[in-house]
Structures are given as structure tokens and as C-alpha cells.
Design an enzyme around this catalytic site. Sequence first.
Site, short mmCIF file in Angstrom:
data_model
loop_
_atom_site.label_atom_id
_atom_site.label_comp_id
_atom_site.label_asym_id
_atom_site.label_seq_id
_atom_site.Cartn_x
_atom_site.Cartn_y
_atom_site.Cartn_z
N HIS A 130 0.86 -1.19 0.00
CA HIS A 130 0.00 0.00 0.00
C HIS A 130 0.89 1.24 0.00
O HIS A 130 0.90 2.04 0.93
CB HIS A 130 -0.94 -0.01 1.19
CG HIS A 130 -2.22 -0.73 0.92
ND1 HIS A 130 -3.16 -0.24 0.03
CD2 HIS A 130 -2.71 -1.91 1.38
CE1 HIS A 130 -4.18 -1.08 -0.03
NE2 HIS A 130 -3.93 -2.10 0.76
N ASP A 135 -4.75 1.88 2.23
CA ASP A 135 -5.14 1.16 3.44
C ASP A 135 -5.69 2.12 4.48
O ASP A 135 -6.66 1.81 5.20
CB ASP A 135 -3.96 0.37 4.01
CG ASP A 135 -2.69 1.21 4.18
OD1 ASP A 135 -2.49 2.18 3.43
OD2 ASP A 135 -1.88 0.89 5.07
N TYR A 332 -7.40 9.94 -16.59
CA TYR A 332 -8.28 10.53 -15.61
C TYR A 332 -8.50 12.02 -15.90
O TYR A 332 -7.56 12.72 -16.27
CB TYR A 332 -7.70 10.39 -14.20
CG TYR A 332 -7.57 8.96 -13.72
CD1 TYR A 332 -8.25 7.92 -14.34
CD2 TYR A 332 -6.76 8.66 -12.63
CE1 TYR A 332 -8.12 6.62 -13.89
CE2 TYR A 332 -6.64 7.35 -12.17
CZ TYR A 332 -7.31 6.34 -12.80
OH TYR A 332 -7.20 5.06 -12.36
N GLU A 405 0.10 6.94 11.97
CA GLU A 405 -1.27 6.61 12.38
C GLU A 405 -1.90 7.68 13.26
O GLU A 405 -3.12 7.66 13.46
CB GLU A 405 -1.28 5.26 13.09
CG GLU A 405 -0.96 4.10 12.16
CD GLU A 405 -0.77 2.79 12.90
OE1 GLU A 405 -0.54 2.83 14.13
OE2 GLU A 405 -0.86 1.73 12.24
#
Length: 427
Positions: A130, A135, A332, A405
Site C-alpha cells: 500500500h 489502506d 483521468y 497513524e
Amino acid sequence: MKPVFTVLLACLLGASAAKAETNAAELDASVTAVTPKVVAWRRDIHAHPELGNREFRTAALVAEHLESLGMEVRTGIAHTGVVGVLRGGDGPVVALRADMDALPVTEQVDLPFASTVTTEYNGEEVGVMHACGHDNHVAILMGVAEILAGLGDELPGTVLFLFQPAEEGAPEGEEGGADLMLREGAFADPVPDAVFGLHVFPMPVGVIASRPEGLMASSDRFTITVNGTQTHGAMPWMGVDPVVTASQVVLGLQTIPARQLDATLTPSIVSVGRIEGGVRNNIIPETVELEGTIRTFDADTRADIHRRIENTATHIAESAGATADVAVDLGYPVTRNDPDLYRRMAPTLQRVAGPGFVEARPVTGAEDFSYLAEAVPGLFFFLGVAPEDPALVAPNHSPRFYADERALPLGVKALTELTLDYLAGAP
């Protein structure tokens, strides 16, 4: 004595402020409560990454969670996509999106939950990681889903949760991503009034960055085949040299953003990444092929660049007695934040991030959230996840990409508050 209406207004304002403080405290408590789960989900997904259109385990984890919250859940959209519908009051409909796919990158970050997954990609054995941080996106949106589902009848509208495969592109020969999810009805029932999404980015933790209009670039691929006449390298006058002509085309293409476009309007990039032709040193070949990328932040400029590439290549080739075949493959679109939606919701992001809410610079990378934001008004923002140690900071797609995190609760809170404020009719 104060007029009655003044006293009444003061009481109402005081009650409203007290209720707002209570609601904010309750939301903060909900974010705090769900954070350990968000961290655990993120680590689990990080340790088990899956490439685009192959997110079977991740999709199953998401679907099980949404079903446990009592949502209507649709699976198998655009191969592995999951859509959850959380119905509340009669208010608007908000869509929230998280992308699920990983990249063919071998992880070089020393983590207890680092990926050791390998798979076959384009005929080669590769690591899977990832490396773009999806994630985190999945775990954050799973946390938002749990908080909003916990509101029950107090939810003032409907929320559509989109867990999307293949943002990084579908495997060769397959379709996928946001465009395919839309074509397969992801926005059909119910139809959202707005869509929100985020992307982790190597900015300091606590920072949320966004901007109105073009946030991320469109991404198109072009191929130019220069056709000459083959001859001996010792006698170039006997043919038409596509190598020299192709070199002139490469230089000519750089004048498009540098000299042909109004530099005050929008940044634009035309880059040649591959040039190929010939078989040996003393043979001037018949053809040379160029391949490159186009990036810009405005739909009209995008179309203008396509036209200018064809004109530049064909006219340079013609001046040398050669020809040029130009093909542009659309990628895109521009990831564009609807300006009215941005103005309406920026105060929410300001409240959530405080001084950490900043105006983003345009990013020349591309995102297929752009398709969703073309279908309905969209707002996309970056969430800072850079570690405190500068030596550990690496860009997205790097094998050393690392997301701190500590940023996860802010991502949960931002998407939750954007949703609630929009549903409640934030001015």
C-alpha cells in the site's frame, strides 16, 4: 429591562451553543472510541495488500463490517467494489469514497505489519504494498461508517459509502475504478447530492489541505509515430531521418506549455517518457515512436493541448519530409473541487483542523475520484500523514512510504463532520 425578544434570542443562542458543544464533545468521544479499530483495520489491510480488481479480501472485510452496521450492501460492483447505503432522515444524500487497491511495489519500511505479499504482475514476480496509502483510506471510512451508523434515526439524511477498486488502474485488458463503478450504478440508487473523499499525503500530521477548482491534474497518454524513409547511416540524404525529426518533435512539444499557452491560467506539463526506434548503429530506421504524458488542471486547456500536440508534431514532421501519426489516450480527468461546495464546506474543515487547514498547491498527480466529481459536485482533500522524523518521509508510491497513524482520527473526524454538516444544511 431588556426587550422580551432580546432575552428570548439570548436564551436560544445560549441553548444552541450549549447543544453544539455537547454534540462536538459526543463526536470527539465517538472518534476516540473508534480509533483503535481504525488502527487495527489499517494494519490488517496494510499487511494484506491487493492489486486493482483483485481486492477480494479487502472487499469482504468491508462488506462484513457494513452489514454488521445494518446497512444495505451491494458487492461485486466494478469487479470488487462495495457500496453501503445508510438511510437516515429525509435530508440530502452524501457519498463518501475510499479506494482499496495497492501497488506492485516491494515494501522497504520496517514495520511489524509490513507487507510480505508477492504476486505476478505483467509476467513478473513482484512485491505488493500500500505504497499510496489506500489502506488508510479504507480504515478511515470504515470508522466513519461505524460512527454515522451509531446515530440511528438522528442521521438527517442518507450516506452512500463507496469502497472502490483499481484507482491505480485496472490490469491490462480489463476495466475498473470509479468510472466503471458509475457505469455499473454506484450512484444510481440513491443518487447523491455531493461526494467527499480524501487522500493521505506526506504533509505534517494535523494538516488538511484543499482548494477550489483544479486540485489534481488530468492524466492523458500520447503516442507519436514519426514515419521517415530508411537508409544507410552513411548516406542520410538518401532517405528521411525519423530520429532527427523525432528529436525536433520532442523539443517542439516543450514549447506548448512554455510558449503557446497562457502561463497565467493554469499549470500544464507535456513530458516525453519514451523514445524508441532503429535496430543498429548504421541504419537510419523507417519509424521512431514517442510516448509521453499530459498533465493540466483545466478541461478546456486539456483539449487545447491535445490539438496543439497534433499540430506541432505533424507540422515539424512535414517540414522534414516525414509524417507523424498522433494518438492521445484519455486518462483521468481533472480532479476538480466544485467551487460552491468548497465555499460551503471549507468552514467545516477549518473547524476540524484549525490552523492545520491550508490551501493546497495543485498536484500534478491524477486521481479517478475525478469521475465521481464530474457526476455530482465533489470535494477532495489531502490529509497529512508524514512521520515526525524527516528521514522517514517519502512520497506516495515509494517503497519507503510511511503513514503516521496519529493522522487517522483527524481523517475520521473530517469526513464525519463534512457529512453531518452537509446533511444538516450547512450554509
